[in-house]
Every structure is written in C-alpha cells, then in structure tokens.
Design a protein around this motif. Sequence first.
Motif, short mmCIF file in Angstrom:
data_model
loop_
_atom_site.label_atom_id
_atom_site.label_comp_id
_atom_site.label_asym_id
_atom_site.label_seq_id
_atom_site.Cartn_x
_atom_site.Cartn_y
_atom_site.Cartn_z
N ALA A 1 0.83 -1.21 0.00
CA ALA A 1 0.00 0.00 0.00
C ALA A 1 0.86 1.26 0.00
O ALA A 1 0.57 2.22 -0.72
N LEU A 2 1.93 1.27 0.79
CA LEU A 2 2.79 2.45 0.85
C LEU A 2 3.50 2.69 -0.48
O LEU A 2 3.56 3.82 -0.97
N ILE A 3 4.06 1.63 -1.07
CA ILE A 3 4.77 1.78 -2.33
C ILE A 3 3.81 2.17 -3.45
O ILE A 3 4.09 3.06 -4.27
N THR A 4 2.66 1.52 -3.48
CA THR A 4 1.68 1.83 -4.53
C THR A 4 1.19 3.26 -4.41
O THR A 4 1.06 3.97 -5.42
N ILE B 1 13.80 3.29 1.16
CA ILE B 1 13.63 4.58 1.82
C ILE B 1 12.18 4.77 2.27
O ILE B 1 11.92 5.18 3.41
N ILE B 2 11.25 4.45 1.39
CA ILE B 2 9.83 4.65 1.71
C ILE B 2 9.37 3.71 2.82
O ILE B 2 8.69 4.11 3.77
N LEU B 3 9.77 2.44 2.73
CA LEU B 3 9.33 1.46 3.73
C LEU B 3 10.02 1.67 5.07
O LEU B 3 9.39 1.51 6.13
N ALA B 4 11.30 2.01 5.05
CA ALA B 4 11.99 2.26 6.31
C ALA B 4 11.39 3.48 7.01
O ALA B 4 11.09 3.43 8.22
N ALA B 5 11.19 4.56 6.27
CA ALA B 5 10.61 5.76 6.87
C ALA B 5 9.15 5.54 7.27
O ALA B 5 8.72 5.97 8.35
N GLY B 6 8.39 4.85 6.41
CA GLY B 6 6.99 4.59 6.74
C GLY B 6 6.84 3.70 7.95
O GLY B 6 6.00 3.95 8.82
N GLY B 7 7.65 2.64 8.02
CA GLY B 7 7.60 1.76 9.18
C GLY B 7 8.01 2.48 10.45
O GLY B 7 7.38 2.33 11.50
N GLU C 1 13.19 -7.65 -0.89
CA GLU C 1 11.96 -7.57 -1.68
C GLU C 1 11.90 -6.25 -2.40
O GLU C 1 12.18 -5.20 -1.83
N THR C 2 11.55 -6.26 -3.66
CA THR C 2 11.47 -5.01 -4.42
C THR C 2 10.23 -4.23 -4.03
O THR C 2 10.21 -3.01 -4.11
N ALA C 3 9.17 -4.91 -3.63
CA ALA C 3 7.93 -4.27 -3.19
C ALA C 3 7.41 -3.26 -4.20
O ALA C 3 6.94 -2.21 -3.85
N ALA C 4 7.51 -3.58 -5.46
CA ALA C 4 7.09 -2.64 -6.49
C ALA C 4 5.58 -2.47 -6.48
O ALA C 4 4.83 -3.43 -6.33
N GLY C 5 5.12 -1.22 -6.66
CA GLY C 5 3.69 -0.98 -6.78
C GLY C 5 3.25 -1.25 -8.20
O GLY C 5 4.06 -1.47 -9.10
N ILE C 6 1.97 -1.22 -8.43
CA ILE C 6 1.44 -1.53 -9.75
C ILE C 6 0.83 -0.27 -10.33
O ILE C 6 0.02 0.39 -9.71
N THR D 1 -1.85 -2.68 11.95
CA THR D 1 -0.91 -1.98 11.08
C THR D 1 -1.60 -1.46 9.83
O THR D 1 -1.25 -0.40 9.31
N LEU D 2 -2.59 -2.20 9.34
CA LEU D 2 -3.30 -1.75 8.15
C LEU D 2 -4.03 -0.45 8.40
O LEU D 2 -4.03 0.45 7.55
N GLN D 3 -4.64 -0.33 9.58
CA GLN D 3 -5.32 0.91 9.92
C GLN D 3 -4.31 2.05 10.07
O GLN D 3 -4.56 3.18 9.65
N SER D 4 -3.16 1.74 10.67
CA SER D 4 -2.12 2.76 10.80
C SER D 4 -1.61 3.21 9.44
O SER D 4 -1.30 4.39 9.23
N THR D 5 -1.55 2.28 8.49
CA THR D 5 -1.10 2.61 7.14
C THR D 5 -2.08 3.57 6.47
O THR D 5 -1.67 4.56 5.84
N VAL D 6 -3.37 3.31 6.63
CA VAL D 6 -4.39 4.20 6.07
C VAL D 6 -4.25 5.60 6.65
O VAL D 6 -4.27 6.61 5.93
N GLY D 7 -4.08 5.68 7.96
CA GLY D 7 -3.94 6.98 8.61
C GLY D 7 -2.70 7.72 8.15
O GLY D 7 -2.74 8.93 7.90
N LEU D 8 -1.59 6.99 8.01
CA LEU D 8 -0.34 7.62 7.58
C LEU D 8 -0.48 8.18 6.16
O LEU D 8 -0.05 9.32 5.89
N VAL D 9 -1.07 7.41 5.28
CA VAL D 9 -1.22 7.85 3.89
C VAL D 9 -2.10 9.08 3.80
O VAL D 9 -1.77 10.06 3.10
#
Length: 319
Positions: A141-144, A239-245, A257-262, A290-298
């Motif tokens: 979700a973060l990468i996408t 960078i995005i995942l480390a900072a987001g986490g 993992e490349t964690a590429a978005g689509i 964590t999923l709820q936290s991800t929504v809030g962060l975005v």
Amino acid sequence: MTFLSILFALLIEQLKPLRADNPIYASIKSFAGSIEGWFNAGHAHHGRLGWAVMVGALTVPVALIYWLCVHISPVAAFAWNVLIVYLTLGFRHYSHYFTSIQLALNSGDEMTARALLAEWIKQDTSDMDVSEISRIASERALITTHRHVFGVFFWFLMPVGPALAVMYRVSEYLARAWNEPDHMKYEAFGRFAARAFYWIDWIPARMTAAAFAVVGNFEDAIYAWRNFASRWDDEAAGIILAAGGGAMGVRFGTPKETAAGIVLPADAATVDTLPEESDGLPGDTPSPRTLQSTVGLVWRALLLWMFLLLLLSVAVWMG
C-alpha cells in the motif's frame, strides 16, 4: 490552478475510480509491448531508443494540447489538467484489495485475507500468517500510494504541466514491464528504463519518505531511514518502507523484496520471507492494526501535500 486541478481530480476519483484494467492503460501496455518487439535487438542502446520513443509519443502530445488549451482559455487548460491528473493518479486502483484484506483480518477470516493478497500480489500466500499478511499488504500500500499519488504530484507541479506526470507514470511502467517478466530479466533492453526511472523517482521517493516522517513518529522514521533503508535492493522502496515503518512504529521487513507498486498490469514483485539481517529494525511486529495505521499515515501525508500546495498557490496568487 494546480491545486484546484489536483483537488478536483482526487474528488472525481473518489466518486468514480478508474479501473486498473481500463482501455487507456491496456492500450499503453500494448504499445509498450509493440515498442519492445520493434526495437529489442539485444543491445542496451536499443532500450534507450525504445524508451525515448515510448515516452515521447505519450508526453509530447499531452504538452502540445496543454499549450493549446492555455492559449484558448484558462478553463480549457484547467479541464485538461484535471483529466490528465485523473488518468495518472491511482489512489483507488487497488484500494479495494487493501480494504477487503483489512476487513477480513479484523473479522478473523485469514483464509479470505490470504486469497485476496494472493490475487493482489500474484504470489502464493498459503503459508502466510496474520503478521506476514499484514506486513506485505501494508508495504504494498505504501509503495503503490507513492507511485500512484505522491510521485505524480511532484512531477505535475513542475512548470511544464501535466506532461511530466504522464512521463512519470509511463517511466515507472516501462521500468517494470521491460525488466520484471521472466523473458526480460536478463535482457539489456530494459536496463535504461530501470535506470531512467531510478533518477526520475529519486527526489519524489525522498519527499514521500519525508512526508511520512513529518506526519508520523519523526525521530524513528529518520532513524530507520538513515540506518536501514540501504538493506533493500530497491533503494527507493527501502527509503519509503523504512521511513513509513518508523513513522508508524512498525518493523517492515524483506530488504531483498522489491515491493514494487502496480501502475499498469505487469509481473508482480517477488515476496521473500523476513531475513535474519532485518534484526535491529525498530518497531513492533506487523498486525491487523498496522493496516489501519497505514491508512492513517497515507491520508495524513496526502493532507500535508495538499496543505503545502495550497500555501504555495496562495503565495503565487498574492504575488
């Protein structure tokens, strides 16, 4: 006009999301395949030429139409901006997967969550536990979101207008479509596309990470960014995942993992298990929360971008 264009495009997308399999994206995918077939003769310089033709064929007309609209009327230019932003954004392209996974985990339906995640990332998820499902869904979700929203914002704000937003999305797609499929992984043809997107995304990726840090736990986000982002093979994703986490106080993993978005349909990124070298990453183990936290962060990061853009627009109007 820039602020209103983005605002209107976001509102339209909330009301009428553009499907990821829409005819426009399908045509671009087909065009990319044709370009690869025409130009790929096994050498890197053919990839440079193919990339230039593909990107130029899609961005130059957008720039010319924008120039004509500016000379016709501000309303025409505004309408063209809204249309291009709407087509290049993808805030809700895959949000239905994320939301459905979140609902399934909250209700204790792990089987459905695994099936939804497998459909989303195109990987076997049968052996994944709740923590792994939560981690991969949040990372994706973060990468996408970065590549569908914040990266588009950055290039749309450049003086050239909407053409650079198109360049960003097309470049991201070519970096995957000409490198990730099995028959392209070791081809020289896609090397330039991957390198070109690395530089195109260099500033946007860091701005997204900075936004996550500002709207989250700043100290932990910066600490994770500085000390752990380099463990990912994909620098921008790291960078995005480390900072987001760090911003959420969650330990994201899989540095390999490349964690590429689509953006457009293409082969999905590989998904590995959490390696031992992830020890030391700050934060808690991912969970359904964590999923709820991800929504809030975005959403907080999106509001930050919009607020800063509004201030910039007001300053320009008053100037």
